[in-house]
Design an enzyme around this catalytic site. Structure first.
Site, PDB file in Angstrom:
ATOM      1  CD1 TRP A   1      -2.248  -2.259   1.292  1.00 58.35           C
ATOM      2  CD2 TRP A   1      -3.125  -0.819  -0.169  1.00 58.35           C
ATOM      3  NE1 TRP A   1      -3.327  -2.867   0.677  1.00 58.35           N
ATOM      4  CE2 TRP A   1      -3.872  -2.018  -0.210  1.00 58.35           C
ATOM      5  CE3 TRP A   1      -3.495   0.235  -1.018  1.00 58.35           C
ATOM      6  CZ2 TRP A   1      -4.968  -2.178  -1.072  1.00 58.35           C
ATOM      7  CZ3 TRP A   1      -4.580   0.065  -1.870  1.00 58.35           C
ATOM      8  CH2 TRP A   1      -5.310  -1.128  -1.893  1.00 58.35           C
TER       9      TRP A   1
ATOM     10  CG  ASP B   1      -3.571   3.979   3.763  1.00 55.91           C
ATOM     11  OD1 ASP B   1      -4.634   3.761   4.382  1.00 55.91           O
ATOM     12  OD2 ASP B   1      -3.255   3.375   2.707  1.00 55.91           O
TER      13      ASP B   1
ATOM     14  CE  LYS C   1      -8.874  -2.689   3.475  1.00 53.64           C
ATOM     15  NZ  LYS C   1      -8.705  -3.745   2.482  1.00 53.64           N
TER      16      LYS C   1
END
Lengths: 371, 371
Positions: free
Chosen positions: A104, A178, A202
């Site tokens: 990511w 993030d 999530k």
């Protein structure tokens, strides 16, 4: 409504929601609080939805102890959208710094290169993304507009246990995190953070909602090419209603915030209770994996994620058999990300101790069949 | 589940959904088709969600008779997002043309100016946006990358009854239509359209889902500054899963597509049935308004929207009283947009004849109290 035991859902996201949240959402589907309207049918500018929005914002602020000089924005586009939206809003023509700890942060670094000189302050790539580089070794650009980390790498299962203190590293620049895959699972030290973003799919539930929490002084500096819908200044000035927000997602996330705030573990409540539960569940699974020679987690203990636990069978030829057996026992979505392989158990806030115990029981059972 | 008569919801969006769709969404909330998972809990890459996605895509293609050389993309960001995303993907450094027929085409024109020389081919502003300029009078730039119209102006209640034929106007350039507030209410002549986009929160339900239908040859020309999450080429190549799509929105929209396909009016089915119903309902209300001296719709008859019907009381000092009485009778969200004032009745696909009759009965009743 009677309900049989639901399967245990280990998906990395979109992921399991608390059963209570789903039941409320179902019960209110045709009539929210006597309004005669379902939440999806409400004008975002009407009194009913404004009440939902304001409670969600207030509860998230309480939950994460967000200081009053930070704005909470409810946006669209997910983490991949924010990979562009953050530099469009914050880079101001300066360079931007990244610490690479997995897929990511790599993606974020690459996307930012479209809008700014995107530099690497540190990288764990040589370790196969099984560690977090010691902040003391980071090459931080003191003139960068910000430094970006992914505080929990969903795919590689790597999590910052403590956020870096950039000032202590001699760089007075904002830290961008993030935190998509561990938001609302632990506290955030806002004194170290300028901006946090998270896709909601999530730990909060609905895909399509993106949460941005940003210090006010960082708002108002967007590049002219920033799309209006993603300009933090316009979004903030219009209380996340510059364009029609993802109303259903805000509603469901609000139910989740309310649920987290009511959690209890012994004398702990709210986020502290959730965090204690997460630590207990993750430790239980890591301890089991470490004690086994049949299963393996490759991440250095200090960098291991509480949320996403990738693991491998020593004999990978049995992966399909393992997954089929898991599914037959109501242990769902355990397949690892295609870029890493193996298995991955995501233990988000909605996971119960019973789910972790059922997984471990199956891990033991499966290992015995190979004796 | 027994259910009293629901109120009639005239919201311009997010807007009423068919009751059957809401009931299905509630019933499947904890367990979609025996999977043990709610739709919000499914990995977007799992077999269950892929089945939902593929049926939604297939049903929308059937419903709107989308040709095989057009891609259907499920995106995020809404109409305001697309105001930037379209020029980022289609302008290629050329000028872009707009026909201004109300607030939405005005906004689109302004936003495109960030990315391209954004021109006005025609404008109805002088009429107070109560008409559509005759295409024969449009000043179309034959070298523009495309010409953009808003085929139904939600705020001003103006609708194209026929899409312009740009080739017949001597310009072989793609037509872009923002059809947010009348998608799935009537057929689209794809021979005249290069790209159509729509926020889903009017006729399809969930806010946060944006549908883009684009001819394949227009894909693949994005400007380098286009965010990856909004690059049509990446979205198309990854079947709308370059980033996590708004899964719940796709699911609910899919239920709506399925519902539309099953509608019947006499010998008509599907979109033809819906269109006949929409014409009947809108005509009934316009005829009533035109016959009254107490209420007024100011749009030229040829340009009137079937979906959004703004109207005014002759005595505007009674607006608040009118709205309070409407709400007391279960006629909700009739307040006009703040930029136009007055009232607005949105008669989207989920509106029943009974709702229109109840509104007209109230209009008559309210008028009598003023005698």
């Amino acid at each position: 409504m009677t309900q049989l035991q639901r399967p245990f859902n280990f998906s990395a996201g979109p992921a399991a929601l608390p059963e209570e949240v789903l039941q409320t959402a179902a019960a209110e589907m045709l009539d929210w609080h006597g309004s005669g309207l379902g939440v999806m049918e409400m004008s975002h500018r009407g009194a009913e939805f404004i009440a939902i929005y304001e409670k969600a914002e207030r509860d998230l602020r309480t939950l994460l102890a967000v200081p009053s000089d930070y704005r909470i924005l409810f946006m669209q586009g997910g983490g991949i959208g924010e990979n562009a939206i953050v530099p469009l809003n914050l880079s101001r023509g300066a360079a931007v710094d990244f610490v690479l700890t997995g897929s990511w942060s790599q993606k974020s670094h690459k996307e930012a290169g479209k809008y700014a000189h995107s530099q690497i302050a540190a990288s764990a790539e040589a370790s196969g993304f099984t560690a977090i580089p010691d902040p003391a070794t980071w090459q931080v650009n003191q003139k960068a507009a910000y430094l970006h980390i992914c505080s929990n790498e969903t795919i590689h299962g790597v999590e910052f246990q403590e956020l870096p203190d950039l000032k202590a590293l001699g760089a007075d620049i904002p830290l961008v995190i993030d935190c998509s895959s561990h938001i609302a699972s632990r506290t955030i030290d806002w004194s170290r953070v300028g901006l946090a973003f998270a896709g909601a799919q999530k730990n909060l539930g609905p895909a399509g909602l993106t949460i941005v929490i940003v210090r006010e002084d960082l708002i108002g500096h967007a590049l002219p090419i920033c799309p209006s819908a993603f300009n933090y200044e316009l979004v903030a000035k219009n209380d996340s209603m510059y364009n029609t927000p993802p109303t259903w997602g805000i509603y469901v996330a609000g139910l989740v915030f309310d649920w987290v705030l009511r959690q209890q573990e012994g004398s702990l409540t709210g986020l502290a209770a959730i965090e204690a539960r997460n630590i207990r569940q993750a430790s239980r699974l890591y301890d089991f994996l470490d004690a086994s020679s049949f299963y393996q987690n490759r991440v250095q203990p200090a960098a291991r994620s509480r949320m996403n636990i990738p693991f491998f069978l020593t004999d990978e030829s049995r992966n399909a058999e393992f997954l089929a057996g898991a599914k037959a026992r109501g242990l769902l979505q355990l397949k690892g990300h295609k870029s890493v392989g193996g298995m991955r158990a995501s233990l988000y806030n909605a996971m119960s101790d019973a789910g972790v115990e059922a997984l471990i029981a199956y891990l033991q059972e499966f290992e015995k069949t190979s004796a």
